[in-house]
Design a protein around this motif. Structure first.
Motif, PDB file in Angstrom:
ATOM      1  N   LEU A 196      -2.967 -14.796  -5.638  1.00  0.00           N
ATOM      2  CA  LEU A 196      -4.355 -14.574  -6.046  1.00  0.00           C
ATOM      3  C   LEU A 196      -5.063 -13.638  -5.070  1.00  0.00           C
ATOM      4  O   LEU A 196      -5.903 -12.831  -5.464  1.00  0.00           O
ATOM      5  CB  LEU A 196      -5.102 -15.901  -6.151  1.00  0.00           C
ATOM      6  CG  LEU A 196      -4.627 -16.795  -7.299  1.00  0.00           C
ATOM      7  CD1 LEU A 196      -5.355 -18.114  -7.292  1.00  0.00           C
ATOM      8  CD2 LEU A 196      -4.840 -16.108  -8.638  1.00  0.00           C
ATOM      9  N   LEU A 197      -4.692 -13.727  -3.783  1.00  0.00           N
ATOM     10  CA  LEU A 197      -5.282 -12.813  -2.795  1.00  0.00           C
ATOM     11  C   LEU A 197      -4.838 -11.381  -3.058  1.00  0.00           C
ATOM     12  O   LEU A 197      -5.652 -10.447  -2.988  1.00  0.00           O
ATOM     13  CB  LEU A 197      -4.881 -13.244  -1.389  1.00  0.00           C
ATOM     14  CG  LEU A 197      -5.469 -12.409  -0.261  1.00  0.00           C
ATOM     15  CD1 LEU A 197      -6.088 -13.302   0.778  1.00  0.00           C
ATOM     16  CD2 LEU A 197      -4.447 -11.511   0.392  1.00  0.00           C
ATOM     17  N   ILE A 198      -3.564 -11.199  -3.390  1.00  0.00           N
ATOM     18  CA  ILE A 198      -3.076  -9.847  -3.715  1.00  0.00           C
ATOM     19  C   ILE A 198      -3.862  -9.299  -4.909  1.00  0.00           C
ATOM     20  O   ILE A 198      -4.263  -8.141  -4.936  1.00  0.00           O
ATOM     21  CB  ILE A 198      -1.565  -9.873  -4.039  1.00  0.00           C
ATOM     22  CG1 ILE A 198      -0.772 -10.445  -2.864  1.00  0.00           C
ATOM     23  CG2 ILE A 198      -1.073  -8.478  -4.371  1.00  0.00           C
ATOM     24  CD1 ILE A 198       0.691 -10.656  -3.175  1.00  0.00           C
ATOM     25  N   TRP A 199      -4.110 -10.175  -5.877  1.00  0.00           N
ATOM     26  CA  TRP A 199      -4.852  -9.743  -7.065  1.00  0.00           C
ATOM     27  C   TRP A 199      -6.269  -9.305  -6.684  1.00  0.00           C
ATOM     28  O   TRP A 199      -6.748  -8.262  -7.139  1.00  0.00           O
ATOM     29  CB  TRP A 199      -4.903 -10.896  -8.081  1.00  0.00           C
ATOM     30  CG  TRP A 199      -5.231 -10.454  -9.473  1.00  0.00           C
ATOM     31  CD1 TRP A 199      -4.353 -10.207 -10.480  1.00  0.00           C
ATOM     32  CD2 TRP A 199      -6.536 -10.190 -10.019  1.00  0.00           C
ATOM     33  NE1 TRP A 199      -5.024  -9.812 -11.611  1.00  0.00           N
ATOM     34  CE2 TRP A 199      -6.362  -9.792 -11.356  1.00  0.00           C
ATOM     35  CE3 TRP A 199      -7.831 -10.255  -9.495  1.00  0.00           C
ATOM     36  CZ2 TRP A 199      -7.419  -9.466 -12.185  1.00  0.00           C
ATOM     37  CZ3 TRP A 199      -8.899  -9.910 -10.328  1.00  0.00           C
ATOM     38  CH2 TRP A 199      -8.687  -9.523 -11.663  1.00  0.00           C
ATOM     39  N   LEU A 207      -0.533  -3.231   4.159  1.00  0.00           N
ATOM     40  CA  LEU A 207      -1.229  -3.517   5.416  1.00  0.00           C
ATOM     41  C   LEU A 207      -2.551  -4.245   5.173  1.00  0.00           C
ATOM     42  O   LEU A 207      -2.883  -5.204   5.869  1.00  0.00           O
ATOM     43  CB  LEU A 207      -1.495  -2.209   6.177  1.00  0.00           C
ATOM     44  CG  LEU A 207      -0.299  -1.641   6.924  1.00  0.00           C
ATOM     45  CD1 LEU A 207      -0.668  -0.323   7.573  1.00  0.00           C
ATOM     46  CD2 LEU A 207       0.190  -2.632   7.966  1.00  0.00           C
ATOM     47  N   ILE A 208      -3.293  -3.748   4.158  1.00  0.00           N
ATOM     48  CA  ILE A 208      -4.577  -4.399   3.848  1.00  0.00           C
ATOM     49  C   ILE A 208      -4.337  -5.850   3.443  1.00  0.00           C
ATOM     50  O   ILE A 208      -5.032  -6.765   3.886  1.00  0.00           O
ATOM     51  CB  ILE A 208      -5.313  -3.633   2.730  1.00  0.00           C
ATOM     52  CG1 ILE A 208      -5.764  -2.271   3.249  1.00  0.00           C
ATOM     53  CG2 ILE A 208      -6.508  -4.418   2.227  1.00  0.00           C
ATOM     54  CD1 ILE A 208      -6.302  -1.359   2.196  1.00  0.00           C
ATOM     55  N   ASN A 232      -4.908 -11.475   4.304  1.00  0.00           N
ATOM     56  CA  ASN A 232      -4.299 -12.799   4.247  1.00  0.00           C
ATOM     57  C   ASN A 232      -4.468 -13.518   5.589  1.00  0.00           C
ATOM     58  O   ASN A 232      -4.738 -14.723   5.620  1.00  0.00           O
ATOM     59  CB  ASN A 232      -2.826 -12.689   3.880  1.00  0.00           C
ATOM     60  CG  ASN A 232      -2.258 -14.028   3.501  1.00  0.00           C
ATOM     61  OD1 ASN A 232      -2.706 -14.631   2.552  1.00  0.00           O
ATOM     62  ND2 ASN A 232      -1.318 -14.509   4.271  1.00  0.00           N
ATOM     63  N   ALA A 233      -4.327 -12.743   6.677  1.00  0.00           N
ATOM     64  CA  ALA A 233      -4.517 -13.355   7.992  1.00  0.00           C
ATOM     65  C   ALA A 233      -5.943 -13.889   8.122  1.00  0.00           C
ATOM     66  O   ALA A 233      -6.167 -15.008   8.598  1.00  0.00           O
ATOM     67  CB  ALA A 233      -4.224 -12.330   9.082  1.00  0.00           C
ATOM     68  N   ILE A 234      -6.928 -13.104   7.642  1.00  0.00           N
ATOM     69  CA  ILE A 234      -8.324 -13.547   7.698  1.00  0.00           C
ATOM     70  C   ILE A 234      -8.516 -14.803   6.840  1.00  0.00           C
ATOM     71  O   ILE A 234      -9.110 -15.796   7.270  1.00  0.00           O
ATOM     72  CB  ILE A 234      -9.255 -12.417   7.215  1.00  0.00           C
ATOM     73  CG1 ILE A 234      -9.223 -11.259   8.208  1.00  0.00           C
ATOM     74  CG2 ILE A 234     -10.679 -12.931   7.035  1.00  0.00           C
ATOM     75  CD1 ILE A 234      -9.917 -10.016   7.707  1.00  0.00           C
ATOM     76  N   ALA A 235      -7.962 -14.754   5.608  1.00  0.00           N
ATOM     77  CA  ALA A 235      -8.148 -15.886   4.683  1.00  0.00           C
ATOM     78  C   ALA A 235      -7.530 -17.160   5.255  1.00  0.00           C
ATOM     79  O   ALA A 235      -8.132 -18.234   5.194  1.00  0.00           O
ATOM     80  CB  ALA A 235      -7.526 -15.551   3.327  1.00  0.00           C
ATOM     81  N   LEU A 239       2.574  -6.434  -7.654  1.00  0.00           N
ATOM     82  CA  LEU A 239       1.398  -6.744  -8.465  1.00  0.00           C
ATOM     83  C   LEU A 239       0.448  -5.554  -8.504  1.00  0.00           C
ATOM     84  O   LEU A 239      -0.127  -5.227  -9.531  1.00  0.00           O
ATOM     85  CB  LEU A 239       0.699  -7.962  -7.856  1.00  0.00           C
ATOM     86  CG  LEU A 239      -0.338  -8.638  -8.727  1.00  0.00           C
ATOM     87  CD1 LEU A 239       0.315  -9.180  -9.978  1.00  0.00           C
ATOM     88  CD2 LEU A 239      -0.999  -9.763  -7.970  1.00  0.00           C
ATOM     89  N   TYR A 240       0.312  -4.884  -7.340  1.00  0.00           N
ATOM     90  CA  TYR A 240      -0.674  -3.812  -7.223  1.00  0.00           C
ATOM     91  C   TYR A 240      -0.316  -2.623  -8.110  1.00  0.00           C
ATOM     92  O   TYR A 240      -1.181  -2.073  -8.804  1.00  0.00           O
ATOM     93  CB  TYR A 240      -0.774  -3.362  -5.760  1.00  0.00           C
ATOM     94  CG  TYR A 240      -1.683  -2.177  -5.574  1.00  0.00           C
ATOM     95  CD1 TYR A 240      -3.058  -2.337  -5.627  1.00  0.00           C
ATOM     96  CD2 TYR A 240      -1.167  -0.902  -5.378  1.00  0.00           C
ATOM     97  CE1 TYR A 240      -3.890  -1.260  -5.489  1.00  0.00           C
ATOM     98  CE2 TYR A 240      -2.003   0.182  -5.242  1.00  0.00           C
ATOM     99  CZ  TYR A 240      -3.364   0.002  -5.286  1.00  0.00           C
ATOM    100  OH  TYR A 240      -4.187   1.064  -5.157  1.00  0.00           O
ATOM    101  N   TYR A 241       0.943  -2.248  -8.106  1.00  0.00           N
ATOM    102  CA  TYR A 241       1.352  -1.035  -8.816  1.00  0.00           C
ATOM    103  C   TYR A 241       1.048  -1.107 -10.317  1.00  0.00           C
ATOM    104  O   TYR A 241       0.326  -0.246 -10.843  1.00  0.00           O
ATOM    105  CB  TYR A 241       2.836  -0.761  -8.559  1.00  0.00           C
ATOM    106  CG  TYR A 241       3.320   0.522  -9.165  1.00  0.00           C
ATOM    107  CD1 TYR A 241       2.927   1.749  -8.646  1.00  0.00           C
ATOM    108  CD2 TYR A 241       4.164   0.516 -10.266  1.00  0.00           C
ATOM    109  CE1 TYR A 241       3.350   2.928  -9.206  1.00  0.00           C
ATOM    110  CE2 TYR A 241       4.602   1.689 -10.839  1.00  0.00           C
ATOM    111  CZ  TYR A 241       4.187   2.897 -10.308  1.00  0.00           C
ATOM    112  OH  TYR A 241       4.600   4.059 -10.876  1.00  0.00           O
ATOM    113  N   PRO A 242       1.555  -2.118 -11.039  1.00  0.00           N
ATOM    114  CA  PRO A 242       1.239  -2.162 -12.478  1.00  0.00           C
ATOM    115  C   PRO A 242      -0.249  -2.329 -12.776  1.00  0.00           C
ATOM    116  O   PRO A 242      -0.756  -1.680 -13.698  1.00  0.00           O
ATOM    117  CB  PRO A 242       2.027  -3.369 -12.992  1.00  0.00           C
ATOM    118  CG  PRO A 242       2.447  -4.135 -11.804  1.00  0.00           C
ATOM    119  CD  PRO A 242       2.471  -3.199 -10.648  1.00  0.00           C
TER     120      PRO A 242
END
Lengths: 192, 258
Positions: free
Chosen positions: A53-56, A122-123, A128-131, A172-175
């Motif tokens: 969900l974070l990647i999304w 990287l982002i 994710n580290a922050i979350a 996930l990001y690419y599509p």
């Protein structure tokens, strides 16, 4: 008359695009939520799965205004809260993902960072580290555990989940990015 | 008026959609994601493995059957004695359930199992697996239920030392080891002692195996502490048994009385 007809078809076409986009958004969010539950071989590491969900949220907020990033973060955070902790006192993921949406949208990637897989990874790693740090602090505040136990778990969770999330982020990001570019182009051409 | 209509034409749809999304998500939060759990159940159904009967047969190896027969013998004697004493409790029927999902968050220790309200599972039911106590049902949907594992930091289970009957409670630590805190100041306990659910626990059936004492710390604070190694393999659970909750039954009886 003719121009009016064209206007109407353009308008209805735009509605079809919007509907398709809505379906794609809802479908991808549902898929991400479902992927949190199983431990599929190859995706899992030490019992930890990528933070889908974070990647999304990162993928969504990359090229959108701040309020949209925060709104998506709040919505997906609530979904994850509902799936994870019935006895938690704080909406941990609501807080962390809203912040992630805000920060990602504020990054101004066009100006400072080139848009490619590496920078996305990287982002995602940093977000994710922050979350997970917010998660650790909330977990400590709830008082279920002592500081040492939270710290020990935090080190294990933050490294594994950030690494896994950043490695799986392009999948996930690419599509999603391609789809939104495509829809944007269609809407632009259809609207004229 | 006209400008208001123009404004609504431009922004109405995004506002309505945003409102719908927020409302839906709030509902999801309120029902603790039961819609997603249900969808997950139907999506993962083809991969859930063999039906209940086959799984139970596999769970029951020859050695277990032998022990069960011995236990049945002892239980029969026990029942007779209790009958003589004047109270015979009905043994609750356990429901076998496949583990279909794990925790959606690394901080909490939960599993999702593929039996729900439709199969007779209720919130508060105790859950055990091969090796002993696994946890407690905290949420049910028609076809799935969420189990809070004994290893979760929020979980507390009343236990007793099988040898000396000294009592205490265990708290999860997010791993396969849990912390036992005794009620007595000087408990009769040593490493290797078996730990089972307490006979006075209202949440769990009495006498379910929980673990084994690993280390003891008699110096700590007012009441001594011990680290318990949990016997159920919580990280590789495949099937579990769900027991109907004792509390619900008792409270139903209590409600039935005037």
């Amino acid at each position: 008359m003719k121009s009016m007809l064209r206007f109407r078809t353009a308008k209805s076409q735009r509605w079809v695009y919007r509907l398709l986009n809505g379906l794609a958004i809802a479908g991808s969010v549902l898929l991400c939520s479902l992927l949190l539950l199983p431990r599929l071989p190859g995706i899992e590491l030490l019992g930890i799965v990528p933070n889908w969900l974070l990647i999304w949220v990162v993928a969504w907020s990359m090229k959108r205004p701040v309020w949209q990033g925060m709104l998506a973060g709040a919505v997906l955070g609530t979904i994850r809260d509902s799936l994870s902790a019935p006895h938690s006192h704080y909406p941990i993921h609501l807080l962390s993902l809203t912040l992630v949406g805000f920060l990602t949208a504020r990054l101004q990637k066009q100006r400072y960072i080139q848009e490619d897989f590496i920078s996305v990874a990287l982002i995602v790693f940093a977000m994710n580290a922050i979350a997970e740090s917010i998660g650790a602090v909330c977990n400590f505040w709830q008082g279920f555990r002592e500081w040492e136990a939270v710290w020990r778990d935090y080190q294990r969770i933050v490294l594994t989940s950030s690494l896994l999330s950043s490695l799986w982020a392009p999948v996930l990001y690419y599509p999603l990015n391609r789809w939104w570019q495509y829809i944007h182009a269609l809407e632009q051409s259809g609207g004229k | 008026m006209f400008s208001l209509r123009r404004w609504w034409e431009r922004h109405g749809v995004p506002i309505v959609v945003t409102g719908l999304v927020l409302g839906g998500v709030w509902l999801l939060r309120h029902t603790q994601g039961s819609a997603i759990a249900e969808i997950y159940y139907w999506v993962s159904r083809p991969f859930q493995g063999e039906p209940q009967g086959v799984a139970i047969a596999r769970l029951t190896s020859a050695r277990v059957r032998e022990l069960e027969q011995q236990l049945a013998e002892v239980q029969a004697q026990n029942d007779k004695l209790r009958q003589l004493l004047g109270y015979l409790e009905k043994q609750p029927q356990a429901i076998a359930a496949p583990v279909i999902g794990r925790s959606a968050d690394s901080w909490w220790q939960q599993v999702t199992v593929g039996r729900g309200e439709a199969d007779g599972v209720r919130v508060g039911a105790a859950v055990s697996g091969i090796g002993g106590l696994v946890g407690r049902v905290v949420q049910v949907t028609p076809h799935t239920s969420r189990v809070l594992l004994v290893s979760d930091p929020a979980s507390r289970v009343g236990v007793a030392v099988s040898r000396s009957r000294d009592m205490g409670y265990i708290e999860g630590q997010g791993s396969l080891e849990a912390r036992l805190q005794f009620f007595e100041k000087v408990p009769d306990v040593r490493p290797g002692d078996a730990i089972a659910t307490s006979p006075v626990s209202r949440l769990y059936p009495a006498g379910l195996t929980v673990g084994r004492i690993k280390t003891l710390n008699k110096e700590k604070g007012a009441a001594p502490e011990a680290i318990v190694e949990l016997t159920a393999p919580l990280e590789s659970l495949e099937w579990v048994l769900i027991y109907p909750p004792r509390v619900a039954k008792e409270s139903q009886n209590a409600n039935a009385l005037p």
